[in-house]
Design an enzyme around this catalytic site. Structure first.
Site, mmCIF file in Angstrom:
data_model
loop_
_atom_site.group_PDB
_atom_site.id
_atom_site.type_symbol
_atom_site.label_atom_id
_atom_site.label_comp_id
_atom_site.label_asym_id
_atom_site.label_seq_id
_atom_site.Cartn_x
_atom_site.Cartn_y
_atom_site.Cartn_z
ATOM 1 N N LYS A 13 38.040 43.455 44.123
ATOM 2 C CA LYS A 13 36.839 42.649 43.813
ATOM 3 C C LYS A 13 35.946 42.500 45.035
ATOM 4 O O LYS A 13 34.732 42.622 44.951
ATOM 5 C CB LYS A 13 37.194 41.209 43.390
ATOM 6 C CG LYS A 13 38.138 41.040 42.269
ATOM 7 C CD LYS A 13 38.330 39.558 41.926
ATOM 8 C CE LYS A 13 38.962 38.704 42.995
ATOM 9 N NZ LYS A 13 40.383 38.966 43.238
ATOM 10 N N ARG A 88 38.891 29.954 39.800
ATOM 11 C CA ARG A 88 40.268 30.446 39.721
ATOM 12 C C ARG A 88 41.114 29.587 38.799
ATOM 13 O O ARG A 88 42.296 29.883 38.605
ATOM 14 C CB ARG A 88 40.880 30.402 41.115
ATOM 15 C CG ARG A 88 41.059 31.760 41.786
ATOM 16 C CD ARG A 88 41.623 31.496 43.160
ATOM 17 N NE ARG A 88 42.235 32.593 43.811
ATOM 18 C CZ ARG A 88 41.650 33.338 44.742
ATOM 19 N NH1 ARG A 88 40.389 33.169 45.029
ATOM 20 N NH2 ARG A 88 42.329 34.266 45.366
ATOM 21 N N ARG A 127 46.097 46.602 53.054
ATOM 22 C CA ARG A 127 44.784 45.993 53.328
ATOM 23 C C ARG A 127 44.703 45.474 54.764
ATOM 24 O O ARG A 127 45.610 44.814 55.247
ATOM 25 C CB ARG A 127 44.542 44.827 52.353
ATOM 26 C CG ARG A 127 43.251 44.071 52.649
ATOM 27 C CD ARG A 127 42.725 43.334 51.470
ATOM 28 N NE ARG A 127 43.575 42.258 51.010
ATOM 29 C CZ ARG A 127 43.323 41.536 49.921
ATOM 30 N NH1 ARG A 127 42.253 41.804 49.189
ATOM 31 N NH2 ARG A 127 44.132 40.575 49.550
ATOM 32 N N ARG A 159 45.958 40.002 56.914
ATOM 33 C CA ARG A 159 45.950 38.576 56.584
ATOM 34 C C ARG A 159 47.388 38.085 56.423
ATOM 35 O O ARG A 159 48.215 38.784 55.847
ATOM 36 C CB ARG A 159 45.201 38.354 55.269
ATOM 37 C CG ARG A 159 43.698 38.296 55.434
ATOM 38 C CD ARG A 159 42.974 38.407 54.115
ATOM 39 N NE ARG A 159 43.505 37.579 53.051
ATOM 40 C CZ ARG A 159 43.020 37.559 51.812
ATOM 41 N NH1 ARG A 159 41.985 38.327 51.499
ATOM 42 N NH2 ARG A 159 43.545 36.779 50.893
ATOM 43 N N ARG A 170 51.302 34.616 45.182
ATOM 44 C CA ARG A 170 49.889 34.688 44.776
ATOM 45 C C ARG A 170 49.747 35.333 43.404
ATOM 46 O O ARG A 170 48.900 34.921 42.605
ATOM 47 C CB ARG A 170 49.073 35.463 45.814
ATOM 48 C CG ARG A 170 48.865 34.642 47.092
ATOM 49 C CD ARG A 170 48.359 35.495 48.227
ATOM 50 N NE ARG A 170 47.030 36.011 48.003
ATOM 51 C CZ ARG A 170 46.541 37.091 48.615
ATOM 52 N NH1 ARG A 170 47.278 37.783 49.451
ATOM 53 N NH2 ARG A 170 45.320 37.475 48.363
#
Ligand code: AMP
Length: 216
Positions: A13, A88, A127, A159, A170
């Site tokens: 996204k 969310r 990532r 991260r 998550r």
């Protein structure tokens, strides 16, 4: 053009929102980026958010709703924006609807990005993000020109919440708290489903088709 980008963590996204934001010249409002900046600056909100983010949990609705309300008052949002990572929860979606209603505005389209969970885990594992300009890379699918370094010259980081232990949490939070928004926006006739299981440029083409259909 007011857009919401909805989907699980790692689906792409943020990458797509950054591209569309540049093309349409509308701000890309990513609540995760806002919270990470607040954490880096050690603001009261940042300090409060840190324990939730590091554990892969959602920051309380009231906190995030206030952040977005304030952000949407800024003048650069007048001709539209892309909301990435917000709402969310159903409570956040209802708060957003109320805020928009008060100013006589509405969301034009919600793009729901879909990808199998094992693929999400692979994407998140590779990532890397730039702590300075927030640009996102992937070690295999989208590597920076110079290994480990952003085009802005800053060393890339993984991260903390992209580590495998936190990713599992998550994804669980996504399934329970966020996935109900798919039905919520479908019922309002706002949802476009985007198959995210392709290269970045191909997904971009699908995003543009979905947005263009709406605006034409
Ligand atoms: P993201 O960069 O979108 O993956 O967000 C990183 C983390 O920030 C999430 O795992 C949450 O802890 C927090 N966060 C971001 N957006 C929201 C939101 N709309 N509601 C609650 N927490 C959020």
């Amino acid at each position: 053009m007011r857009l919401i980008f909805l989907g699980p963590p790692g689906v792409g996204k943020g990458t797509q929102a950054a591209l569309l934001s540049e093309q349409y010249q509308i701000p890309h409002i990513a609540t995760g980026d806002i919270l990470r900046a607040a954490m880096a600056n050690k603001t009261p909100v940042g300090l409060e958010a840190k324990s939730y983010i590091d554990a892969g949990k959602l920051v309380p609705d009231d906190v995030i709703i206030n952040i977005v309300r304030e952000r949407l008052k800024e003048s650069d949002t007048k001709s539209g924006y892309i909301l990435d990572g917000f709402p969310r929860t159903i409570k956040q979606a209802e708060a957003l609807a109320k805020t928009l209603e008060q100013s006589g505005e509405k969301i034009d389209r919600v793009l729901y990005f879909e990808l199998a969970e094992e693929e999400l885990v692979k994407r998140i594992a590779g990532r890397r993000s730039c702590p300075a300009c927030q640009k996102i890379y992937h070690t295999i699918f989208n590597p920076p020109p110079q290994e480990g370094i952003c085009t802005c010259g800053t060393a890339l980081i993984q991260r903390k919440d992209d580590r495998p232990e936190t990713v599992k949490e998550r994804l669980t939070v996504y399934r329970t708290e966020t996935a109900p928004l798919i039905q919520y926006y479908k019922e309002q006739g706002l949802l476009s489903q985007i198959d995210a299981d392709s290269r970045v440029d191909e997904v971009t083409r699908r995003v543009q088709d979905a947005v263009f259909q709406k605006s034409s």
